[in-house]
Design a protein around this motif. Sequence first.
Motif, PDB file in Angstrom:
ATOM      1  N   GLU A 104     -22.991 -20.514 -30.718  1.00 12.93           N
ATOM      2  CA  GLU A 104     -22.170 -21.601 -30.184  1.00 12.93           C
ATOM      3  C   GLU A 104     -23.019 -22.583 -29.377  1.00 12.93           C
ATOM      4  OE1 GLU A 104     -18.991 -19.794 -27.980  1.00 12.93           O
ATOM      5  OE2 GLU A 104     -18.132 -18.849 -29.770  1.00 12.93           O
ATOM      6  N   CYS A 105     -23.927 -22.065 -28.576  1.00 13.06           N
ATOM      7  CA  CYS A 105     -24.815 -22.892 -27.770  1.00 13.06           C
ATOM      8  C   CYS A 105     -25.678 -23.783 -28.664  1.00 13.06           C
ATOM      9  CB  CYS A 105     -25.696 -21.995 -26.895  1.00 13.06           C
ATOM     10  SG  CYS A 105     -26.992 -22.859 -25.995  1.00 13.06           S
TER      11      CYS A 105
ATOM     12  N   ALA B  70     -25.054 -14.529 -33.903  1.00 11.28           N
ATOM     13  CA  ALA B  70     -23.915 -14.512 -32.983  1.00 11.28           C
ATOM     14  C   ALA B  70     -24.107 -13.395 -31.977  1.00 11.28           C
ATOM     15  CB  ALA B  70     -22.611 -14.339 -33.755  1.00 11.28           C
ATOM     16  N   VAL B  71     -25.133 -13.554 -31.137  1.00  8.68           N
ATOM     17  CA  VAL B  71     -25.422 -12.546 -30.122  1.00  8.68           C
ATOM     18  C   VAL B  71     -25.060 -13.103 -28.753  1.00  8.68           C
ATOM     19  CG1 VAL B  71     -27.237 -11.414 -31.457  1.00  8.68           C
ATOM     20  CG2 VAL B  71     -27.837 -13.303 -29.928  1.00  8.68           C
ATOM     21  N   LEU B  72     -24.741 -12.196 -27.855  1.00  4.82           N
ATOM     22  CA  LEU B  72     -24.355 -12.559 -26.503  1.00  4.82           C
ATOM     23  C   LEU B  72     -25.594 -12.516 -25.603  1.00  4.82           C
ATOM     24  CD1 LEU B  72     -21.663 -13.300 -25.169  1.00  4.82           C
ATOM     25  CD2 LEU B  72     -21.380 -10.894 -24.573  1.00  4.82           C
ATOM     26  N   LEU B  73     -25.885 -13.654 -24.968  1.00  6.71           N
ATOM     27  CA  LEU B  73     -27.072 -13.760 -24.119  1.00  6.71           C
ATOM     28  C   LEU B  73     -26.686 -13.917 -22.660  1.00  6.71           C
ATOM     29  CD1 LEU B  73     -29.279 -16.177 -26.249  1.00  6.71           C
ATOM     30  CD2 LEU B  73     -29.302 -13.671 -26.213  1.00  6.71           C
ATOM     31  N   HIS B  74     -27.585 -13.511 -21.792  1.00  9.28           N
ATOM     32  CA  HIS B  74     -27.398 -13.649 -20.347  1.00  9.28           C
ATOM     33  C   HIS B  74     -27.779 -15.063 -19.927  1.00  9.28           C
ATOM     34  CE1 HIS B  74     -27.489 -12.737 -16.105  1.00  9.28           C
ATOM     35  NE2 HIS B  74     -28.666 -13.329 -16.045  1.00  9.28           N
TER      36      HIS B  74
ATOM     37  N   GLN C  70     -27.775 -25.180 -23.200  1.00  7.96           N
ATOM     38  CA  GLN C  70     -27.665 -26.364 -24.066  1.00  7.96           C
ATOM     39  C   GLN C  70     -28.521 -27.499 -23.523  1.00  7.96           C
ATOM     40  OE1 GLN C  70     -23.572 -27.580 -24.755  1.00  7.96           O
ATOM     41  NE2 GLN C  70     -22.948 -25.434 -24.761  1.00  7.96           N
ATOM     42  N   GLU C  71     -28.511 -27.658 -22.211  1.00  9.67           N
ATOM     43  CA  GLU C  71     -29.321 -28.704 -21.575  1.00  9.67           C
ATOM     44  C   GLU C  71     -30.812 -28.469 -21.828  1.00  9.67           C
ATOM     45  OE1 GLU C  71     -30.140 -30.342 -17.058  1.00  9.67           O
ATOM     46  OE2 GLU C  71     -28.278 -29.265 -17.471  1.00  9.67           O
ATOM     47  N   VAL C  72     -31.246 -27.227 -21.705  1.00 10.42           N
ATOM     48  CA  VAL C  72     -32.648 -26.888 -21.957  1.00 10.42           C
ATOM     49  C   VAL C  72     -33.012 -27.224 -23.400  1.00 10.42           C
ATOM     50  CG1 VAL C  72     -34.279 -24.969 -22.177  1.00 10.42           C
ATOM     51  CG2 VAL C  72     -32.803 -25.124 -20.156  1.00 10.42           C
ATOM     52  N   LEU C  73     -32.191 -26.782 -24.336  1.00 14.11           N
ATOM     53  CA  LEU C  73     -32.470 -27.046 -25.745  1.00 14.11           C
ATOM     54  C   LEU C  73     -32.464 -28.550 -26.024  1.00 14.11           C
ATOM     55  CD1 LEU C  73     -33.099 -25.881 -28.497  1.00 14.11           C
ATOM     56  CD2 LEU C  73     -30.656 -25.454 -28.828  1.00 14.11           C
TER      57      LEU C  73
END
Length: 167
Positions: free
Chosen positions: A30-31, A57-61, A68-71
């Motif tokens: 999603e990110c 579709a993995v859950l990250l900390h 999203q801002e970093v990417l």
Amino acid sequence: IDSYVADITQSLRHDLISLDVEQGAFYLNECVDKACAPYKEIFSLRATQFNIAQAPAVLLHGDGRRAQEVLGNILDNAMKYGDGHRVSVSFRLDDGCQLIEVESSGSPPEELHHMIDSFWRGENASGKPGSGLGLYISRKLMAAMHGEIFAEKTTDGLRVSCVFSFA
């Protein structure tokens, strides 16, 4: 004067911005979808090949909005400083962590070790807008999310990688 300017610059590097991060969890796919969506059209209009691997579709900390801002910061830099031929986003596991890797073709700056410092701009930044803060802010955000960011030369360009832990 040089000493005075050096002191001010050093102080700004440490106290520049307070970046709030909401610790939690977010889905990588999603990110990536949200962060990359605006760049699809931009790269298409510039005739830049933009490849995005299927994000797991993995859950990250961390904070999904800040990730999203970093990417986005990394993609902005790829657009500004790459040669305009190719940008790709890929994913891999390394030592129990999830990496997001953005590769761009072109000649990375020689001063690669300064690339994530505040207010630093490479020799290839001449005539291009920017303040030299995007990757510095990204590094601070990644550290606040207990991750990291690093850059390395590749055979035909530059790879910037973000390291996230799993939630």
